[in-house]
Write an enzyme that holds these catalytic residues in place. Sequence first.
Site, PDB file in Angstrom:
ATOM      1  N   CYS A  31       0.828  -1.212   0.000  1.00  0.00           N
ATOM      2  CA  CYS A  31       0.000   0.000   0.000  1.00  0.00           C
ATOM      3  C   CYS A  31       0.865   1.266   0.000  1.00  0.00           C
ATOM      4  O   CYS A  31       1.593   1.522   0.960  1.00  0.00           O
ATOM      5  CB  CYS A  31      -0.909  -0.060   1.224  1.00  0.00           C
ATOM      6  SG  CYS A  31      -1.743   1.473   1.638  1.00  0.00           S
ATOM      7  N   CYS A  34       0.162   3.670   2.853  1.00  0.00           N
ATOM      8  CA  CYS A  34       0.665   3.072   4.101  1.00  0.00           C
ATOM      9  C   CYS A  34       2.156   3.365   4.261  1.00  0.00           C
ATOM     10  O   CYS A  34       2.629   3.641   5.374  1.00  0.00           O
ATOM     11  CB  CYS A  34       0.433   1.566   4.117  1.00  0.00           C
ATOM     12  SG  CYS A  34      -1.304   1.082   4.035  1.00  0.00           S
TER      13      CYS A  34
END
Length: 102
Positions: A31, A34
């Site tokens: 991600c 993230c």
Amino acid sequence: MSVITLTDENFENEVLNSDKPVLVDFFATWCGPCKMMSPIIDEIADENDGIKVGKLDVDEAGIIAARYGIMSIPTVTVFKNGEAVKSFVGVTPKEDIEPFLK
């Protein structure tokens, strides 16, 4: 304080049974947002001795992610006394998170 790697196995002990507030970063290794959030989480851990900070990979610990209804990542959740009290979805500035850690 260092960041704790959270799993399905240690989540209850490290988060739900903690006597300190716990910041949990629900993330995935693939991600992009993230990855942007990770240094912010590390900074919060380094600057706040009175809390625990943990990272939980939703692909590795799907049971916990499902239990807390994590649908979007990154999601950062503050737990106090075993209860989720506040969640932030997406890349969130440190200044928005810190007031909920006290």
